[in-house]
Scaffold this motif. Structure first.
Motif, short mmCIF file in Angstrom:
data_model
loop_
_atom_site.label_atom_id
_atom_site.label_comp_id
_atom_site.label_asym_id
_atom_site.label_seq_id
_atom_site.Cartn_x
_atom_site.Cartn_y
_atom_site.Cartn_z
N ALA A 1 5.34 -1.15 30.81
CA ALA A 1 4.31 -1.33 29.78
C ALA A 1 3.58 -0.01 29.57
CB ALA A 1 3.32 -2.41 30.21
N GLY A 2 3.48 0.41 28.33
CA GLY A 2 2.82 1.67 28.01
C GLY A 2 1.34 1.47 27.76
N ALA A 3 0.69 2.52 27.35
CA ALA A 3 -0.75 2.49 27.12
C ALA A 3 -1.12 1.57 25.98
CB ALA A 3 -1.26 3.90 26.85
N LYS B 1 11.36 -3.33 26.40
CA LYS B 1 11.75 -4.39 25.46
C LYS B 1 11.82 -3.90 24.02
CE LYS B 1 9.81 -8.00 28.31
NZ LYS B 1 8.86 -9.11 28.40
N ASP B 2 11.49 -2.62 23.77
CA ASP B 2 11.43 -2.08 22.41
C ASP B 2 10.56 -2.95 21.51
OD1 ASP B 2 12.93 0.18 22.87
OD2 ASP B 2 14.82 -0.71 22.23
N LYS B 3 9.37 -3.31 22.05
CA LYS B 3 8.43 -4.15 21.30
C LYS B 3 7.02 -3.64 21.50
CE LYS B 3 11.09 -8.38 21.53
NZ LYS B 3 11.09 -9.80 21.80
N ILE B 4 6.16 -4.04 20.58
CA ILE B 4 4.73 -3.85 20.75
C ILE B 4 4.12 -5.23 20.85
CG2 ILE B 4 2.60 -3.05 19.66
CD1 ILE B 4 4.17 -0.74 18.54
N ALA C 1 7.91 4.74 23.06
CA ALA C 1 7.43 5.51 24.21
C ALA C 1 5.91 5.69 24.23
CB ALA C 1 8.10 6.88 24.21
N GLY C 2 5.21 5.19 23.24
CA GLY C 2 3.76 5.34 23.23
C GLY C 2 3.15 4.92 21.91
N LEU C 3 1.82 4.89 21.89
CA LEU C 3 1.10 4.47 20.70
C LEU C 3 0.06 5.52 20.31
CD1 LEU C 3 0.35 0.76 21.65
CD2 LEU C 3 2.20 1.63 20.24
N ALA C 4 -0.21 5.62 19.03
CA ALA C 4 -1.28 6.46 18.51
C ALA C 4 -2.00 5.64 17.45
CB ALA C 4 -0.73 7.74 17.91
N LEU C 5 -3.29 5.83 17.34
CA LEU C 5 -4.09 5.01 16.44
C LEU C 5 -4.91 5.86 15.48
CD1 LEU C 5 -5.24 2.20 15.70
CD2 LEU C 5 -7.02 2.65 17.37
N ASP C 6 -4.82 5.53 14.21
CA ASP C 6 -5.71 6.08 13.19
C ASP C 6 -6.74 4.99 12.94
OD1 ASP C 6 -7.02 6.82 10.88
OD2 ASP C 6 -5.21 7.25 9.74
N SER C 7 -7.85 5.04 13.66
CA SER C 7 -8.84 3.97 13.57
C SER C 7 -9.59 3.97 12.24
CB SER C 7 -9.82 4.03 14.74
OG SER C 7 -10.44 5.28 14.78
N ILE D 1 -4.42 2.10 11.18
CA ILE D 1 -2.97 2.21 11.24
C ILE D 1 -2.56 2.51 12.68
CG2 ILE D 1 -0.93 3.48 10.46
CD1 ILE D 1 -2.53 4.17 7.92
N LEU D 2 -1.62 1.73 13.19
CA LEU D 2 -1.09 1.94 14.52
C LEU D 2 0.29 2.58 14.39
CD1 LEU D 2 -1.55 1.27 17.58
CD2 LEU D 2 -0.13 -0.75 17.17
N PHE D 3 0.49 3.71 15.07
CA PHE D 3 1.76 4.41 15.05
C PHE D 3 2.47 4.20 16.38
CE2 PHE D 3 -0.97 6.72 12.15
CZ PHE D 3 -0.15 6.93 11.06
N ALA D 4 3.77 3.93 16.33
CA ALA D 4 4.59 3.83 17.53
C ALA D 4 5.44 5.08 17.63
CB ALA D 4 5.47 2.59 17.47
N THR D 5 5.34 5.77 18.76
CA THR D 5 6.18 6.95 18.97
C THR D 5 7.44 6.52 19.70
OG1 THR D 5 5.04 7.48 21.04
CG2 THR D 5 4.19 8.49 19.03
N CYS D 6 8.55 7.10 19.32
CA CYS D 6 9.84 6.68 19.88
C CYS D 6 10.62 7.88 20.40
CB CYS D 6 10.66 5.96 18.82
SG CYS D 6 9.87 4.46 18.21
N ARG D 7 11.54 7.58 21.31
CA ARG D 7 12.44 8.60 21.85
C ARG D 7 13.76 8.55 21.11
NH1 ARG D 7 10.98 5.94 26.75
NH2 ARG D 7 9.44 7.16 27.86
N MET D 8 14.35 9.69 20.94
CA MET D 8 15.69 9.72 20.37
C MET D 8 16.70 9.44 21.49
SD MET D 8 15.53 10.18 17.17
CE MET D 8 17.22 10.57 16.82
#
Length: 106
Positions: free
Chosen positions: A39-41, A58-61, A85-91, A95-102
Motif C-alpha cells: 500500500a502506497g501513501a 493490485k494496480d488500483k487506487i 507507484a504513488g499519488l500526487a494531489l492538486d488540491s 485532481i488526483l494524479f497516479a504516478t506509474c512505473r514503466m
C-alpha cells in the motif's frame, strides 16, 4: 499520513498488507485496515476524511472513509500505465494524479 479531520495518523506498510491507524491524541491503535500488499501513501485532499491509497500490488487506487476506516470504492489502473507507484494531489483543482512505473516489454 496525518488525517486532520479525525486526528489520526495512517502508517502504510510495504511488507504487511495493511495500514495501521493511530490516534494522534494518545498514540493508541484505532485499527488496522487490510488494504493489500505494498500500500502506497494516502492523501486526504479535502480535509474531510476521504483518503486515497495507492495499492501497488493490485494496480488500483482505493478510496477510504477515514472515519470508518473502510474502503468505499476502488479505481482499477491495470493496463493504464505499468504499475501504480504513488499519488500526487492538486488540491486547488481537486485532481488526483497516479504516478506509474514503466514495465519493460523487451
Amino acid at each position: 499520513m496525518y488525517d486532520s479531520f479525525n486526528d489520526r495518523v495512517y502508517v502504510f506498510s510495504h511488507r504487511a498488507p495493511n495500514a495501521t491507524v493511530i490516534n494522534a491524541s494518545d498514540g493508541s491503535i484505532a485499527g488496522t485496515n487490510r488494504l493489500g500488499r505494498c500500500a502506497g501513501a494516502g492523501r486526504d485532499p479535502d480535509g474531510k476524511g476521504t483518503i486515497y491509497v495507492d495499492l501497488e500490488d493490485k494496480d488500483k487506487i482505493a478510496v477510504v472513509d477515514a472515519k470508518t476506516m473502510k474502503i468505499t470504492t476502488t479505481y482499477d489502473l491495470a493496463g493504464k500505465g505499468g504499475g501504480c507507484a504513488g499519488l500526487a494531489l492538486d488540491s486547488k483543482n481537486n485532481i488526483l494524479f497516479a504516478t506509474c512505473r514503466m514495465r519493460r516489454i523487451w
